[in-house]
Design an enzyme around this catalytic site. Structure first.
Site, PDB file in Angstrom:
ATOM      1  CG  LEU A 509      -2.000  -1.003   1.322  1.00 29.46           C
ATOM      2  CD1 LEU A 509      -2.613  -0.999   2.710  1.00 29.46           C
ATOM      3  CD2 LEU A 509      -3.053  -0.733   0.270  1.00 29.46           C
ATOM      4  N   GLY A 513       6.670   5.686   7.682  1.00 26.07           N
ATOM      5  CA  GLY A 513       7.873   6.158   8.329  1.00 26.07           C
ATOM      6  C   GLY A 513       8.879   5.062   8.632  1.00 26.07           C
ATOM      7  N   GLY A 515       8.657   1.641   7.608  1.00 31.03           N
ATOM      8  CA  GLY A 515       8.630   0.417   6.822  1.00 31.03           C
ATOM      9  C   GLY A 515       7.390   0.347   5.954  1.00 31.03           C
ATOM     10  N   PRO A 516       7.347  -0.660   5.074  1.00 29.25           N
ATOM     11  CG  PRO A 516       7.717  -2.619   3.902  1.00 29.25           C
ATOM     12  CD  PRO A 516       8.344  -1.717   4.900  1.00 29.25           C
ATOM     13  CE  LYS A 530       4.779   1.640  10.950  1.00 29.29           C
ATOM     14  NZ  LYS A 530       4.531   2.707  11.914  1.00 29.29           N
ATOM     15  CG  ASP A 627       5.495  11.947  11.641  1.00 28.14           C
ATOM     16  OD1 ASP A 627       5.554  13.078  11.103  1.00 28.14           O
ATOM     17  OD2 ASP A 627       5.873  10.915  11.082  1.00 28.14           O
TER      18      ASP A 627
END
Ligand SMILES: *[C@@H]1O[C@H](CO)[C@@H](O)[C@H](O)[C@H]1NC(C)=O
Ligand SMILES: *[C@@H]1O[C@H](CO)[C@@H](O)[C@H](O)[C@H]1NC(C)=O
Ligand SMILES: *[C@@H]1O[C@H](CO)[C@@H](O)[C@H](O)[C@H]1NC(C)=O
Ligand SMILES: *[C@@H]1O[C@H](CO)[C@@H](O)[C@H](O)[C@H]1NC(C)=O
Ligand SMILES: *[C@@H]1O[C@H](CO)[C@@H](O)[C@H](O)[C@H]1NC(C)=O
Ligand SMILES: *[C@@H]1O[C@H](CO)[C@@H](O)[C@H](O)[C@H]1NC(C)=O
Ligand SMILES: *[C@@H]1O[C@H](CO)[C@@H](O)[C@H](O)[C@H]1NC(C)=O
Length: 817
Positions: A509, A513, A515-516, A530, A627
């Protein structure tokens, strides 16, 4: 004529030059002029003349000696003086009079008898009293300011009504911070039915804290024994009132109704020389009086937040489905009004409005139910006092309104229903297959603890077949911070690998921040996984932090964590899947942004604000996101926003408001100056990021990378410039279309600018943000934003910022220290 003018100037000069005096009593021969003060014996409080904020009008009031800007009482709130020539006298009849320069009375107290020696004194509690001679017995008071509160409830002051004399003591807000005149909001004890604590706007209830249940007010489980003050609620034939007392008289605490109708408690912290604020209510929509209509429950963690009681259905299906819940619900089956009726027990509730209720302190719960069955218009009953086993009887007549569900605490309510309806509910409650499975599962589990070999087998099987379990495997991480009732499902690595087609690139997707993120399907449920990169900055420490934080946080505007997986060197988090991707995908895209009309944008802004408020103030932990940015706002099917990625959030204890960090984590463009440059973060840093988001949502432009042919400013600078030049509507995204409400847009822009102000103290907190967004009240003027200059220069001349690169992705770098 001239002589008169001279005389006037002379007397004016005289009064200005006269050195001010400090008194401890007012007597007929010792009045108080403007500039003089009266202080309490312990020097806590001071009385004198003052002008609030930038107003020029003069008022006589009482304030704290350590914090003179905090005025707790005003005498002439509706009749200000316009010069410095006022004087407060006490007459020989024992009446306090405030005279203006022409000796006309602008305010006065009154009295029922003439004292022999009239004296006015300011007591250590902040109470201004008129008494006879020097006797401090309250029975000797001819008049006291505590009987005529303004906007502040001080310890020892009664809030409520004397049922014999009719004297009602209630708080009423100031009109504005500059005008102490009586505003529209008030805090009262409403004596109808079982008395309840209410915040009113004019003659209407705005927020109902509810009736006293022996321990607290039904709608405010947060009022608990504490080291600062104790409290009591008195209800008898003579009077009904709430009162609190300080446990240590050298600590200050005050409860105040502010000009926007918000009740807050402040406690003076000597160490920091400042007031610490506790919000006393109005945190979510459920606290708007009767928000969901009759016979409903309101639960802010559900979507939709309103639900009919079981046995009831929406009065208007159409309005209900379009999220207009005000019509409420109606009975599916009418009551039979004889022995054919029964009760359904509800728990964890804020009790319904008790203004049409009846109570008896000695009737027990069983008799109470009997009484309710006997009277056809009785709709529910409960205990009056929840202490111990519970006691007393409270009956409701007519419809039930303003009920909310608490996740902890709350009270029981027995709701009257027709027998046939009760039977139907009973039948529906038959354990479902899933429930049976989980019951069997937990039985197996208990056995499993005894037979260790079996547990491993079962776990493997269950995870393969169901994908999820409602159990924490404590041995997977050391269990500090976890408590027994915490339930976080763990997933098997192979199950997740299967679900995501072995982490195939087709299922990817995006890249967050750390990892994929992959899409997957587990047992028919679509999930987002995640996968934390092994070389990411997030070590097991951060990972644990994230898992713990998120698992504890449940809110409709936060992405839900379904579980996690820690196996071999893999660390993964499993979230609910959001079909509409993230906000940046829409707002910064020319075609897709057309899908976001103004209403949707408002809804998104409100949702983010509520999610953030929950993180900052409502949740048991206080979480700073650190964040917050458009790509971290995910959208569900109905475009409701959900905040994601709390990997960087740090929870911190109650007192710590600001922390220093030696590691800067966040995204440029959203970072507040004090954080980016000095590594100082606080909830106000999140507020800054929120402000950036608001301006981005309104404008459809990115803060970072914004460019305007006319100047080098970033989005904040651009917005500020338009604001200063008085053409703020120039900021609005053209894609928003026709449907905009100009006043809402302006309000949003102003709130956005208030949030990005340079000085963290100037920025509002999230509860004020929500109120500002939802009310019509006047807002402060924003000051200059932080980082308002062009994107290559910051408004800090410090060289520290030079080490930061200007990129869009999340950065993790080491700060100045
Ligand atoms: C007001 O009253 C004071 C004291 O009684 C008196 O001295 C003064 O002249 C009066 N001023 C005016 C303007 O009447
Ligand atoms: C004093 O008060 C009276 C009555 O309210 C008013 O008529 C008069 O103008 C006031 N005088 C001054 C100087 O404000
Ligand atoms: C004092 O004034 C208030 C308000 O004008 C009135 O309600 C009250 O009855 C008066 N009290 C006495 C003792 O005259
Ligand atoms: C509160 O504490 C004060 C001082 O310790 C005490 O006098 C008072 O009785 C207490 N009130 C209640 C309601 O417990
Ligand atoms: C009351 O508070 C003061 C200042 O915070 C402290 O020094 C004192 O020890 C406290 N007294 C008691 C009895 O707790
Ligand atoms: C309350 O209940 C008690 C006993 O159940 C009864 O004696 C008393 O009269 C009741 N009081 C009222 C006001 O109904
Ligand atoms: C039921 O209760 C209401 C409210 O207290 C009262 O007005 C009514 O008379 C009662 N009806 C009966 C039959 O007791």
């Amino acid at each position: 004529m001239e002589a008169l003018a001279y005389l006037f100037v002379y007397s004016l000069l005289l009064s200005l030059l006269r050195s001010s005096i400090t008194l401890d009593t007012i007597t007929p021969s010792q009045p108080i002029r403007d500039g003089d003060t009266l202080v309490s014996a312990d020097r806590s409080f001071q009385l004198g003349f003052f002008s609030p904020a930038s107003s020029k009008s003069r008022y006589m009031g009482i304030w704290y000696l350590v914090s003179s800007e905090i005025v707790v009482w005003v005498a002439n709130r509706d009749t200000p003086l316009n010069d410095h020539l006022g004087v407060l006298r006490i007459t020989y009849e024992g009446v306090l009079v405030l005279l203006n320069s022409t000796n006309s009375t602008v305010w006065s107290s009154n009295t029922s008898r003439t004292p022999e020696i009239p004296v006015a004194q300011l007591l250590d509690t902040g109470n201004l009293v008129v008494k006879d001679g020097n006797f401090d017995d309250p029975g000797n008071f001819l008049w006291q300011s505590f009987d005529h509160p303004c906007d502040t409830l001080l310890p020892e002051m009664k809030l409520g009504k004397n049922l014999v004399t009719g004297l009602e003591r209630f708080l009423s807000s100031w009109k504005s911070i500059e005008d102490p005149a009586q505003g529209v909001f008030s805090v009262r004890i409403d004596p109808r039915g079982l008395p309840q604590f209410v915040v009113m706007e004019g003659a209407a209830i705005k927020y109902r804290v509810g009736p006293w249940n022996g321990l607290t007010f039904s709608g405010n489980p947060a009022l608990r024994p504490n080291p600062i003050f104790n409290y009591t609620f008195v209800l008898n034939e003579n009077e009904v009132y709430y009162e609190n007392s300080l446990l240590n008289s050298s600590v200050f605490s005050r409860f105040v109704l502010n000009p926007s109708g918000i009740a807050e408690r402040f406690t003076w912290i000597d160490r920091t020389h400042s007031w610490q604020r506790f919000l006393a209510g109005q945190l979510d929509q459920c606290e708007n009086y009767g928000f969901c209509g009759a016979y409903t429950t309101c639960n802010p963690n559900n979507s939709p937040i309103c639900a009919c009681f079981e046995g009831f259905e929406p009065k208007s299906e159409r309005n209900w489905n379009s999220n207009d819940w005000s019509d409420g619900c109606v009975r599916r089956t009418p009551l039979e009004c004889n022995d054919g009726d029964g009760f359904l027990k509800w728990t964890k509730l804020k009790l319904p409005d008790t203004s049409s209720s009846w109570y008896n302190k000695t009737t027990n719960l069983k008799e109470c139910g009997g009484l309710c069955l006997k009277n056809c218009s009785c709709t529910a009953y409960s205990n009056l006092d929840v202490r111990g086993e519970g006691s007393g009887c409270l009956l409701w007549f007519g419809s039930l309104t303003d009920i909310r569900v608490f996740s902890e605490g709350g009270q029981e309510l027995y709701l009257k229903l027709a027998k046939s309806e009760l039977d139907r509910i009973e039948k529906k409650k038959q354990p479902s297959k899933i429930k049976q499975a989980s019951i069997i599962g937990s039985v197996i589990l208990v056995t499993g603890i005894i037979i260790l070999g079996v547990i491993a087998y079962i776990r493997k099987n269950r995870l393969h077949s169901k994908g999820m379990s409602k159990r924490i495997d404590k041995k997977d991480w050391d269990n500090e911070g976890w408590n027994e009732d915490m339930e976080l499902p763990t997933f098997d690595l192979t199950a997740i690998a299967n679900a995501t087609d072995n982490f195939s690139s087709n299922n990817k997707l995006g890249e967050g921040g750390f990892g994929p993120v992959y899409k997957g399907t587990l047992d028919g449920q679509v999930i987002a996984v995640k996968r934390l990169s092994k070389n990411s900055g997030q070590g097991s420490k951060e990972f644990k932090n994230e898992v713990q934080s998120i698992a504890r946080l449940q809110h409709r505007n936060l992405v839900k964590l379904l579980g996690c997986c820690i196996q071999e060197d893999e660390k993964m988090l499993v979230y609910e899947y959001m079909p509409n991707k993230s906000l940046d995908f829409f707002i910064f895209d020319q075609t897709k942004s057309k899908l976001l009309d103004w209403l949707t944008r408002m809804n998104i802004i409100g949702g983010i604000a509520r999610g953030l408020l929950y993180l900052h103030e409502d949740s048991r932990l206080r979480i700073i996101h650190r964040d917050l940015k458009a790509s971290n706002i995910l959208l569900d099917n109905n475009m409701n926003p959900k905040i994601s990625d709390f990997g960087l959030a740090r929870s911190f204890g109650g007192d710590e408001v600001e922390c220093m960090t030696n590691r800067i984590v966040g995204t440029y463009g959203y970072m507040s100056p004090e954080y980016a440059v000095h590594g100082q973060y606080s909830i106000k840093s999140d507020v800054f990021s929120f402000g950036v988001l608001v301006l981005e949502i309104v404008s459809g432009k990115k803060n970072r990378g914004f460019c305007d042919p006319d100047h080098n400013l970033n989005l904040l600078g651009h917005a500020w410039r338009l604001w200063v030049e008085d053409r703020p509507m120039g900021l609005v995204d053209e894609s928003v279309g026709e449907s905009i409400s100009q006043s809402e847009v302006l309000r949003c822009i102003q709130v956005g600018l208030l949030c990005v102000q340079h000085n963290p103290e100037d920025r509002p907190n999230m509860s004020s943000v929500l109120l500002m967004l939802s009310s019509e009240s006047l807002l402060h003027k924003p000051r200059q934003p932080g980082f308002y200059t062009d994107s290559r220069r910051t408004d800090y001349s410090s060289s520290e910022h030079a080490t930061y690169s200007a990129n869009e992705i999340s950065t993790t770098s080491f700060g100045p220290r």
